[in-house]
Design a protein around this motif. Sequence first.
Motif, short mmCIF file in Angstrom:
data_model
loop_
_atom_site.label_atom_id
_atom_site.label_comp_id
_atom_site.label_asym_id
_atom_site.label_seq_id
_atom_site.Cartn_x
_atom_site.Cartn_y
_atom_site.Cartn_z
N THR A 119 0.80 -0.99 0.28
CA THR A 119 0.38 -0.12 0.11
C THR A 119 0.64 1.35 0.00
O THR A 119 1.85 1.29 0.68
N PHE A 121 1.08 5.23 0.67
CA PHE A 121 0.08 6.23 0.81
C PHE A 121 1.37 7.34 0.93
O PHE A 121 1.13 8.20 0.41
N SER A 122 2.25 6.67 2.05
CA SER A 122 2.76 7.50 2.40
C SER A 122 4.54 8.02 1.24
O SER A 122 4.72 7.38 0.42
N GLY A 127 2.75 12.29 5.22
CA GLY A 127 3.04 11.96 5.94
C GLY A 127 1.93 10.98 6.93
O GLY A 127 1.21 10.87 6.58
N SER A 128 2.04 11.69 7.70
CA SER A 128 0.97 11.89 8.59
C SER A 128 -0.38 12.89 8.07
O SER A 128 -2.28 12.22 7.73
N TRP A 152 8.68 4.79 2.76
CA TRP A 152 8.59 3.51 3.55
C TRP A 152 7.63 2.52 2.97
O TRP A 152 6.96 2.44 3.95
N ILE A 153 7.66 2.09 2.35
CA ILE A 153 6.05 1.28 1.40
C ILE A 153 7.03 0.00 2.14
O ILE A 153 7.60 -0.81 1.36
N SER A 154 6.06 -0.67 2.89
CA SER A 154 6.28 -2.28 3.24
C SER A 154 5.89 -3.04 2.12
O SER A 154 4.75 -2.74 1.70
N LEU A 353 7.21 0.17 16.23
CA LEU A 353 6.45 0.90 14.94
C LEU A 353 4.55 0.56 15.46
O LEU A 353 3.93 2.07 14.37
N ILE A 356 4.18 4.49 15.30
CA ILE A 356 3.92 5.43 14.13
C ILE A 356 2.67 4.81 13.19
O ILE A 356 2.36 5.96 11.87
N THR A 360 0.22 8.09 13.67
CA THR A 360 0.89 7.98 14.38
C THR A 360 -0.08 8.07 15.36
O THR A 360 -1.03 7.94 15.38
N ASN A 362 0.28 10.34 17.92
CA ASN A 362 -0.33 11.71 17.59
C ASN A 362 -1.13 11.65 17.13
O ASN A 362 -2.52 12.40 17.37
N ILE A 366 -5.56 13.18 18.14
CA ILE A 366 -6.29 13.55 17.51
C ILE A 366 -8.12 13.54 17.16
O ILE A 366 -8.94 14.01 17.75
#
Length: 393
Positions: A119, A121-122, A127-128, A152-154, A353, A356, A360, A362, A366
């Motif tokens: 997937t 996204f980043s 990022g967020s 950062w794609i796993s 991880l 993150i 994340t 945070n 939120i």
Amino acid sequence: MDFGLRQDQRMAQREARCFARREIAARPADRPADNALVGKMGQLGLFGCAFPEEYGGAESGFLTHSLVCEEISTVNSGLRPLFNLQGMTVPYTILQWGSAAAKERYVRSLVLGEKLGCTCFSEPHAGSDIAAIETTITACGDHFLLNGTKTWISNGHAADVALVYATMEPGSRHRGLCAVVVDTHQPGWSSRAIPKLGDHATPIAEIHLDGVRVPKENLLGDLGRGFTVAMTALDRGRISVASGAVGLAQACLDAAVEYARRRNQFGHPIATYQLIKGTIAEMVADVDGARLLVRRAAWRADQGQPFTREAAIAKFVAGETVVRAAGRTMEIFGGMGYSLDMPVERFYRDAKLYQIGEGTANIMKILIANDALGLKKANRSRPPNFAGTTDLA
Ligand SMILES: Cc1cc2nc3c(=O)[nH]c(=O)nc-3n(C[C@H](O)[C@H](O)[C@H](O)COP(=O)(O)OP(=O)(O)OC[C@H]3O[C@@H](n4cnc5c(N)ncnc54)[C@H](O)[C@@H]3O)c2cc1C
């Protein structure tokens, strides 16, 4: 909420536990997963818990997926991202939002572990804030063209199929976002490995998209509505991630209990000292609490009830729990916790991880606080899921 597990759920849990102890534990924990392992997991049905039978699944639901994920992560949390990609995020998003042709082409092969998914996204500047995505999607005859960089794609180095999020117009934020399914084996798709701290069983990569072609039938949802697709994918992904966090926290607890019982200092096992007992008690309570929250979120998803809020709470609490558990286990092990000969150092590396990925800590806070303060309701109405049930997630 029913606190008991159905027979099919207990069976899936048992089967996953046996497989993990037999096959996964026998591999070096930091060795990247290969096609043979993924194929075995797929054939055994580990990825298919939440999928309809026609797509190679068991129709057993999200809670069963969560139980299986927990078992795998207890033995090797580094495989958890791969498990989430194959058993939830990639095929489920295609199942919910894809055309008949896309479902037919990709879902079954991912669920059976015949194809590997990732997937995207980043990005370096997104990022967020997913709405800041800069990768572009442009219509060109009967297909789209993708251009940009993902990071950062796993599983990005090995994936056959990718879910890529791109914008029709950089700067248009949520409104221009599109989600598409991409065949990675084509000119214009390239990857570069990114070294990282932990989770070595699932490597990550930076991906370059240089005029990558996507047939129009591979669009997920409507043009420009990819943000909604992303949010539904993340909600479900958070159940997976939180399940993995509980699994790793359980591994920390098991290791701490076992070591505290056999390590003698001052003439007695350290387990007899009240400060050690206190630490163990706090770990037990933490892990139990996180597990209940994860199961509540998965149970609500199975009932077709809204679960965005519950998945965020579960992901946040489980992420904090596992980081705390890894630190406490290392303390109980003393110097041995710092040794590369013990799994505890891996627990410590892998745990971080969970605060993150998939939003994340945070970002979870939120979401939770905005809901509590009445600023933005988390469990808003969303389109029906693939089965047409009242999925308001
Ligand atoms: C091992 C690993 C695997 C990953 N796998 C994937 C993958 O497969 N696919 C994919 O697309 N991505 C993947 N990611 C990326 C991951 O999703 C992002 O790292 C994550 O979303 C955070 O984005 P960022 O790293 O850009 O941090 P940033 O968004 O730059 O955040 C930096 C810090 O600022 C905080 N912050 C940001 N905005 C706010 C705000 N509004 N208020 C308060 N605090 C804020 C964050 O919480 C964080 O602490 C992976 C990451 C890792 C480390």
